[in-house]
Design a protein around this motif. Structure first.
Motif, PDB file in Angstrom:
ATOM      1  N   GLY A 149     -94.146 -53.597 -81.704  1.00  0.00           N
ATOM      2  CA  GLY A 149     -94.988 -52.545 -81.134  1.00  0.00           C
ATOM      3  C   GLY A 149     -94.245 -51.262 -80.922  1.00  0.00           C
ATOM      4  O   GLY A 149     -93.051 -51.275 -80.604  1.00  0.00           O
ATOM      5  N   GLN A 150     -94.938 -50.139 -81.080  1.00  0.00           N
ATOM      6  CA  GLN A 150     -94.331 -48.818 -80.913  1.00  0.00           C
ATOM      7  C   GLN A 150     -94.087 -48.524 -79.441  1.00  0.00           C
ATOM      8  O   GLN A 150     -94.779 -49.043 -78.569  1.00  0.00           O
ATOM      9  N   TYR A 151     -93.114 -47.652 -79.188  1.00  0.00           N
ATOM     10  CA  TYR A 151     -92.842 -47.208 -77.825  1.00  0.00           C
ATOM     11  C   TYR A 151     -94.061 -46.467 -77.272  1.00  0.00           C
ATOM     12  O   TYR A 151     -94.617 -45.595 -77.934  1.00  0.00           O
ATOM     13  N   GLY A 185     -85.486 -40.118 -73.696  1.00  0.00           N
ATOM     14  CA  GLY A 185     -84.335 -40.960 -73.364  1.00  0.00           C
ATOM     15  C   GLY A 185     -84.665 -42.435 -73.490  1.00  0.00           C
ATOM     16  O   GLY A 185     -83.880 -43.217 -74.046  1.00  0.00           O
ATOM     17  N   ALA A 186     -85.860 -42.808 -73.003  1.00  0.00           N
ATOM     18  CA  ALA A 186     -86.277 -44.212 -73.088  1.00  0.00           C
ATOM     19  C   ALA A 186     -86.463 -44.630 -74.541  1.00  0.00           C
ATOM     20  O   ALA A 186     -86.024 -45.712 -74.956  1.00  0.00           O
ATOM     21  N   TYR A 187     -87.112 -43.747 -75.318  1.00  0.00           N
ATOM     22  CA  TYR A 187     -87.361 -44.033 -76.740  1.00  0.00           C
ATOM     23  C   TYR A 187     -86.046 -44.272 -77.483  1.00  0.00           C
ATOM     24  O   TYR A 187     -85.916 -45.210 -78.270  1.00  0.00           O
ATOM     25  N   LEU A 188     -85.034 -43.423 -77.183  1.00  0.00           N
ATOM     26  CA  LEU A 188     -83.755 -43.556 -77.869  1.00  0.00           C
ATOM     27  C   LEU A 188     -82.976 -44.768 -77.359  1.00  0.00           C
ATOM     28  O   LEU A 188     -82.412 -45.528 -78.134  1.00  0.00           O
ATOM     29  N   THR A 189     -82.934 -44.948 -76.045  1.00  0.00           N
ATOM     30  CA  THR A 189     -82.126 -46.021 -75.467  1.00  0.00           C
ATOM     31  C   THR A 189     -82.677 -47.389 -75.839  1.00  0.00           C
ATOM     32  O   THR A 189     -81.946 -48.263 -76.296  1.00  0.00           O
ATOM     33  N   GLU A 190     -83.988 -47.559 -75.645  1.00  0.00           N
ATOM     34  CA  GLU A 190     -84.594 -48.864 -75.896  1.00  0.00           C
ATOM     35  C   GLU A 190     -84.791 -49.129 -77.381  1.00  0.00           C
ATOM     36  O   GLU A 190     -84.791 -50.280 -77.817  1.00  0.00           O
ATOM     37  N   GLY A 191     -84.960 -48.060 -78.162  1.00  0.00           N
ATOM     38  CA  GLY A 191     -85.251 -48.191 -79.595  1.00  0.00           C
ATOM     39  C   GLY A 191     -83.996 -48.125 -80.444  1.00  0.00           C
ATOM     40  O   GLY A 191     -83.179 -49.049 -80.475  1.00  0.00           O
ATOM     41  N   ASP A 215     -78.394 -35.985 -73.002  1.00  0.00           N
ATOM     42  CA  ASP A 215     -78.855 -35.785 -71.627  1.00  0.00           C
ATOM     43  C   ASP A 215     -80.094 -36.623 -71.342  1.00  0.00           C
ATOM     44  O   ASP A 215     -80.248 -37.161 -70.238  1.00  0.00           O
ATOM     45  N   ALA A 216     -80.971 -36.754 -72.341  1.00  0.00           N
ATOM     46  CA  ALA A 216     -82.177 -37.570 -72.153  1.00  0.00           C
ATOM     47  C   ALA A 216     -81.804 -39.032 -71.936  1.00  0.00           C
ATOM     48  O   ALA A 216     -82.362 -39.715 -71.062  1.00  0.00           O
ATOM     49  N   ILE A 217     -80.859 -39.518 -72.727  1.00  0.00           N
ATOM     50  CA  ILE A 217     -80.402 -40.906 -72.569  1.00  0.00           C
ATOM     51  C   ILE A 217     -79.820 -41.104 -71.175  1.00  0.00           C
ATOM     52  O   ILE A 217     -80.124 -42.082 -70.486  1.00  0.00           O
ATOM     53  N   VAL A 218     -78.976 -40.175 -70.747  1.00  0.00           N
ATOM     54  CA  VAL A 218     -78.374 -40.273 -69.416  1.00  0.00           C
ATOM     55  C   VAL A 218     -79.456 -40.255 -68.346  1.00  0.00           C
ATOM     56  O   VAL A 218     -79.428 -41.040 -67.394  1.00  0.00           O
ATOM     57  N   VAL A 251     -81.083 -43.685 -68.357  1.00  0.00           N
ATOM     58  CA  VAL A 251     -80.202 -44.753 -67.882  1.00  0.00           C
ATOM     59  C   VAL A 251     -79.996 -44.657 -66.374  1.00  0.00           C
ATOM     60  O   VAL A 251     -79.890 -45.674 -65.682  1.00  0.00           O
ATOM     61  N   GLN A 252     -79.979 -43.425 -65.858  1.00  0.00           N
ATOM     62  CA  GLN A 252     -79.771 -43.278 -64.417  1.00  0.00           C
ATOM     63  C   GLN A 252     -80.962 -43.777 -63.603  1.00  0.00           C
ATOM     64  O   GLN A 252     -80.839 -43.990 -62.398  1.00  0.00           O
ATOM     65  N   THR A 253     -82.121 -43.969 -64.259  1.00  0.00           N
ATOM     66  CA  THR A 253     -83.283 -44.462 -63.521  1.00  0.00           C
ATOM     67  C   THR A 253     -83.483 -45.963 -63.694  1.00  0.00           C
ATOM     68  O   THR A 253     -84.459 -46.509 -63.196  1.00  0.00           O
TER      69      THR A 253
END
Lengths: 232, 425
Positions: free
Chosen positions: B179-181, B194-200, B290-293, B296-298
């Motif tokens: 499934g897509q993000y 950030g979520a799209y990059l980190t999780e994907g 910065d988006a990834i950070v 991740v910080q959340t």
């Protein structure tokens, strides 16, 4: 009067800038040396190894050869867990800088503590200086230079290394653990040497002192007896 | 045939049908894949694809040392055996030369090859499934733009029963939902990126989350850190990195620097993370880092994972180790790492308040001290400083003493590591 003051001032400026240049050159050297503390642990201060049996000195080796070896470790042609780790994620520019730094250092030689039989040394000298046509072995000097001091940029000098390290390398080439860029000339040579010949050759080489002029020949002026990927 | 026998047979058939349904579930719920427009790729699309391939670190697995980039053939070690990466160059016979963008997307979204073969999740399609069709097409366009290299597929080398199709189907039924993000509407665009990059594509959870006995990512322990058994390193927990609001900004800066350049004020990317920075993260835009950070910080605070404790060190031995360690540290380590464990910004990591030093899993710390290493060369840090290997200079008990000292000093307060553990490496 004015003329003399001007001269003195000029001389002062000249010496100061000379000193400043010398200082910045040695600052530069200190700067790269500090980055390479990781290497000094095994290869010694400025690449002059204390534990020659295991970790060769790298001071004064041709920079092209040193760079090749770093790439060989990085790309799996030479195997050593720590060396592979060290170079794994370093850029080529930096590796070239490291090679240039060590190449510019002065090699030193300490006499080996082993001693060998006269017959081993005689056989060693024969192989090193004249080779063995029956075994199709060229002399070591044919590639590594008349006094084994190497040829820039890619052929290493062989002096100042311990027999244990030298025979470990020949052994590694025989078993394929160490590889160079194809065509692998040293693999060919190592496979034509018997075990006792390896002992003789390494004994002779390890017993040779460094000549006063031991820096590598600046360029290759003769044809090599074997095709050699690492050199061409 | 009696009614009872008929009843038994009917139950058996229903159970069998249910099992077949269950085992095929991920493929049944899979959305059909549209053919896609096989137009000539634009330079922009190829450039985007190259960038996204970096984000996914495709090169890290799909390149064998000393061989052509993206030509595959690298052994990916798992607890079940080796799986070999495939050839992503556009070679017609051995690579993706005959593939369409739909074929490629099917691999990324559904973990199936062009010939219908189910792929082993050593290829992290459990993460890559989140990718959009557009991004998948861009990566495909980039790969197709490269020169073809002949590099035949090496079949996986797995133990029975992990090498059976049934086992793989069961694994997918248990642990994979394509499934897509889906963006979280309550969060900013930056956070969602950030979520799209980190999780994907980043597939960070592939290392930073513990795995179950079947190699499955355990979502209940998301980002609690994990052992990487094939490499002998440990990925630290990311959940959360800090609970202190005042240090969040400083920490965000440090994390961004670490990911983008390989060094930060107090830390250095080491081990497998050096590889990730070198091949992947250093190429990302500052905004994406910065988006990834930000994401991740959340990450919510979760249960800590369980780490197998090493042999206990008796109290009296601990005191001896600490005393001896203090003097060895002063001799061997303080020149670079400082008498107060403060290190030197961007050169030598601080040892005080350093997660790698105090981790319950000592493998990274022992490896760093025994084998040394360099930070990765990056554009932001092209000529890194290095740490010498101490395996040749110090005996195992001396190293254990130093580790006991640094794990305890400067408020670190972590228990010592036994000599037997050090000797294992």
């Amino acid at each position: 009067m004015l003329h003399r003051t001007q001269t003195i001032l000029l001389l002062l400026v000249f010496f100061c800038s000379f000193a400043a240049a010398a200082q910045s050159a040695s600052n530069e050297e200190f700067e790269i040396a500090e980055r390479l503390e990781a290497c000094a642990a095994c290869h010694g201060d400025r690449g002059r190894s204390r534990a020659e049996d295991y970790f060769p000195s790298i001071a004064g080796k041709p920079s092209g050869y040193l760079f090749s070896q770093m790439k060989n470790f990085q790309e799996g042609r030479r195997r050593h867990a720590i060396m592979e780790l060290m170079f794994a994620y370093l850029a080529d520019d930096y590796l070239e800088e490291m090679a240039a730094y060590y190449s510019a250092q002065e090699a030193v030689w300490t006499p080996p503590t082993s001693s060998w039989s006269a017959s081993a040394l005689e056989r060693g000298e024969q192989l090193v200086e004249r080779g063995d046509p029956v075994l199709e072995l060229p002399s070591c000097t044919a590639c590594h230079g008349a006094s084994l001091k190497g040829v820039a940029p890619a052929i290493p000098g062989l002096l100042g290394m311990r027999p244990e390290y030298l025979s470990a390398q020949l052994g590694a080439w025989r078993t394929g653990v160490r590889k160079a860029e194809a065509p692998d000339c040293m693999a060919t040579v190592a496979r034509r040497l018997s075990r006792s010949d390896i002992g003789a050759v390494t004994a002779w080489i390890a017993s040779r002192p460094l000549a006063d002029d031991h820096r590598p020949d600046p360029e290759l002026t003769r044809e090599l007896p074997l095709p050699c990927g690492g050199v061409q | 045939m009696s009614i009872r026998t008929q009843g038994v047979i009917a139950t058996g058939v229903i159970a069998l049908l249910a099992a077949v349904l269950w085992i095929n579930w991920p493929d049944l719920v899979a959305e059909p894949i549209a053919a896609g427009v096989e137009a000539q790729a634009t330079p922009e699309q190829i450039e985007t694809g190259e960038y996204l391939a970096r984000a996914g670190n495709c090169i890290g697995c799909h390149t064998e040392r000393g061989q052509a980039e993206y030509a595959g053939g690298r052994a990916i070690g798992t607890p079940f055996g080796n799986i070999f990466s495939t050839n992503l160059t556009p070679d017609a016979e051995t690579g993706i030369g005959a593939w369409t963008s739909a074929d490629f997307f099917r691999a990324m979204r559904h973990g199936r090859s062009k010939d219908g073969r189910r792929l082993y999740p050593a290829f992290p399609y459990t993460n890559y499934t989140l990718i959009s069709r557009e991004d998948s097409d861009a990566i495909f366009a980039f790969l197709r733009s490269r020169a073809p290299v002949e590099s035949p597929r090496i079949p996986p080398d797995l133990r029975f029963p992990y090498n059976t199709t049934l086992a793989l189907m069961a694994w997918r039924a248990l642990y994979f939902r394509p499934g897509q993000y889906v963006p979280d509407e309550g969060r900013s665009d930056v956070w969602n990126r950030g979520a799209y990059l980190t999780e994907g594509l980043g597939h960070c959870s592939a290392c930073h989350t513990p795995r179950g006995s079947l190699g499955n990512i355990d979502p209940a322990l998301a980002y609690a850190g994990g052992e990487i058994p094939s490499l002998g390193w440990d990925a630290p927990p990311l959940n959360p990195l800090t609970s202190d609001e005042t240090s969040k900004h400083a920490q965000a800066e440090q994390m961004a620097a670490l990911l983008k350049t390989g060094v930060s004020k107090r830390g250095v990317a080491t081990g497998p993370m050096a590889e990730v920075v070198f091949h992947s993260l250093q190429y990302l835009d500052r905004e994406d880092i910065d988006a990834i950070v930000d994401y991740v910080q959340t990450l919510p605070r979760g249960e800590p994972r369980s780490v197998q404790r090493g042999p206990r060190v008796p109290e009296r031995q601990r005191q001896t180790l600490l005393t001896r360690g203090a003097s060895l540290y002063a001799e061997q380590c303080s020149d670079c790492h400082g008498m107060d464990g403060e290190g030197e910004a961007y050169k030598y990591p601080a040892l005080a308040a350093n997660g790698l030093v105090t981790s319950p899993s000592p493998s990274n710390l022992i490896r760093s001290v025994l084998f040394g290493g360099f930070a990765p060369s990056t554009e932001g840090n092209p000529r890194p400083y290095g740490m010498p290997p101490y395996s040749h200079q110090l005996a195992d008990d001396e190293i254990a003493a130093i580790l006991a000292y640094i794990r305890n000093a400067w408020g670190n307060g972590a228990p010592p590591v036994s000599v037997t553990e050090v000797a294992r490496y």
